[in-house]
Design a protein around this motif. Structure first.
Motif, PDB file in Angstrom:
ATOM      1  N   LEU A 100       1.159   4.082  -3.057  1.00 25.88           N
ATOM      2  CA  LEU A 100       1.139   5.662  -2.967  1.00 25.88           C
ATOM      3  C   LEU A 100       2.288   6.418  -3.487  1.00 25.88           C
ATOM      4  N   VAL A 101       3.509   5.801  -3.073  1.00 23.05           N
ATOM      5  CA  VAL A 101       4.845   6.615  -3.466  1.00 23.05           C
ATOM      6  C   VAL A 101       4.839   6.552  -5.090  1.00 23.05           C
ATOM      7  N   THR A 102       4.452   5.376  -5.608  1.00 26.66           N
ATOM      8  CA  THR A 102       4.287   5.230  -7.001  1.00 26.66           C
ATOM      9  C   THR A 102       3.406   6.388  -7.722  1.00 26.66           C
ATOM     10  N   GLU A 103       2.318   6.343  -7.297  1.00 27.50           N
ATOM     11  CA  GLU A 103       1.320   7.130  -7.819  1.00 27.50           C
ATOM     12  C   GLU A 103       1.814   8.693  -7.700  1.00 27.50           C
ATOM     13  N   CYS A 104       2.547   9.137  -6.630  1.00 23.91           N
ATOM     14  CA  CYS A 104       3.024  10.491  -6.388  1.00 23.91           C
ATOM     15  C   CYS A 104       4.434  10.577  -7.177  1.00 23.91           C
ATOM     16  N   GLY A 105       4.678   9.489  -7.911  1.00 21.00           N
ATOM     17  CA  GLY A 105       5.877   9.794  -8.824  1.00 21.00           C
ATOM     18  C   GLY A 105       7.298   9.590  -7.976  1.00 21.00           C
ATOM     19  N   GLY A 106       6.996   9.023  -6.733  1.00 25.20           N
ATOM     20  CA  GLY A 106       8.493   8.680  -5.946  1.00 25.20           C
ATOM     21  C   GLY A 106       9.186   7.352  -6.249  1.00 25.20           C
ATOM     22  N   ALA A 107       8.842   6.611  -7.284  1.00 25.94           N
ATOM     23  CA  ALA A 107       9.452   5.201  -7.448  1.00 25.94           C
ATOM     24  C   ALA A 107       9.848   5.327  -8.728  1.00 25.94           C
ATOM     25  N   SER A 108      10.645   6.195  -9.088  1.00 29.41           N
ATOM     26  CA  SER A 108      11.315   6.303 -10.578  1.00 29.41           C
ATOM     27  C   SER A 108      12.698   5.248 -10.926  1.00 29.41           C
ATOM     28  N   SER A 109      13.128   4.738  -9.862  1.00 33.40           N
ATOM     29  CA  SER A 109      14.247   3.764 -10.116  1.00 33.40           C
ATOM     30  C   SER A 109      13.726   2.306  -9.992  1.00 33.40           C
ATOM     31  N   PRO A 110      14.274   1.736 -11.093  1.00 31.12           N
ATOM     32  CA  PRO A 110      13.893   0.377 -10.978  1.00 31.12           C
ATOM     33  C   PRO A 110      14.366  -0.437  -9.817  1.00 31.12           C
ATOM     34  N   ASP A 154       0.758  -1.208  -0.138  1.00 31.07           N
ATOM     35  CA  ASP A 154       0.073   0.199  -0.054  1.00 31.07           C
ATOM     36  C   ASP A 154       0.887   1.457   0.109  1.00 31.07           C
ATOM     37  N   LEU A 155       1.925   1.131   0.681  1.00 33.54           N
ATOM     38  CA  LEU A 155       2.786   2.263   1.007  1.00 33.54           C
ATOM     39  C   LEU A 155       3.573   2.531  -0.803  1.00 33.54           C
ATOM     40  N   LEU A 156       4.123   1.528  -0.885  1.00 28.91           N
ATOM     41  CA  LEU A 156       4.549   1.510  -2.363  1.00 28.91           C
ATOM     42  C   LEU A 156       3.756   1.988  -3.559  1.00 28.91           C
TER      43      LEU A 156
END
Length: 221
Positions: free
Chosen positions: A198-208, A194-196
């Motif tokens: 939300l972070v991805t939707e906010c654009g904070g998981a850009s690194s592979p 769930d945390l990941l």
């Protein structure tokens, strides 16, 4: 035996998140009393902070450092008032004592304002530097809220893009029954996903290295 590289250790820890009851590798899962709201929130907050570290975010302790510094100053002021009052009994020490009291409560007021309006419900403030060092760091704020006598847990993620200075906010609200079993074991894999998400939707998981399976966990029949 050679120690594993840091990147491999992080990937191994992220892989451990596939086990919904254990994010700590070989360590025991987290337990708490599900009838104690404070215990539940502390348990979930600790797991969320650890997940952020695994995703490459570095915690920022600026607020804590400032409050510790202000607390130290207030202790010094109290000590000055005590020692001066010992050698110069009242009413001789009245002016100094008044100044110390006003200063002490002013500092306490500043710390209260910081806690209420600057920190709020944030459980972690973190940053992640640009690998090329060309743009300012991305900023991450994770907030959690669970009303008293309620089973609803709200997780909020705010990501500020260092390059565009755009702030994106996402949140999710679920019952704690989605994260705990009958024995009070925290399903950290579900909480992490769930945390990941939300972070991805906010654009904070850009690194592979930050991306893992964010699909809905399969429910047992």
């Amino acid at each position: 035996m050679k120690a594993p590289k840091k990147g491999a250790a992080v990937r191994s820890a992220l892989a451990a998140l596939s086990d919904e009851n254990n994010v700590w590798g070989t360590e025991p899962p987290l337990f708490c009393d599900v009838w104690d709201g404070n215990s539940v929130k502390i348990c979930m907050d600790d797991s969320l902070r650890h997940s952020c570290v695994l995703l490459g975010w570095k915690e920022n302790h600026s607020y804590t450092d400032v409050k510790l510094a202000l607390s130290s100053v207030s202790c010094v002021i109290a000590a000055v008032a005590l020692i001066y009052g010992y050698f110069h009994p009242y009413p001789e020490c009245r002016t100094v004592l008044f100044g110390c009291v006003v200063s002490y409560f002013a500092i306490v007021g500043v710390m209260a304002v910081m806690s209420l309006f600057m920190e709020g419900s944030a459980i972690m403030v973190a940053s992640r530097p640009d690998k090329a060092g060309m743009v300012p760091d991305d900023q991450l704020t994770v907030e959690s809220f669970m009303p008293r006598f309620s089973d609803m847990f709200t997780l909020t993620v705010v990501v500020k893009n260092g390059a565009t200075n755009v702030e994106t906010r996402k949140e999710i609200t679920k019952s704690i029954a989605s994260y705990f079993d009958e024995q009070g074991t925290l399903a950290q894999g579900i909480l992490h996903r769930d945390l990941l998400r939300l972070v991805t939707e906010c654009g904070g998981a850009s690194s592979p290295d930050d991306v893992c399976d964010v699909a809905e966990p399969k429910k047992s029949k």
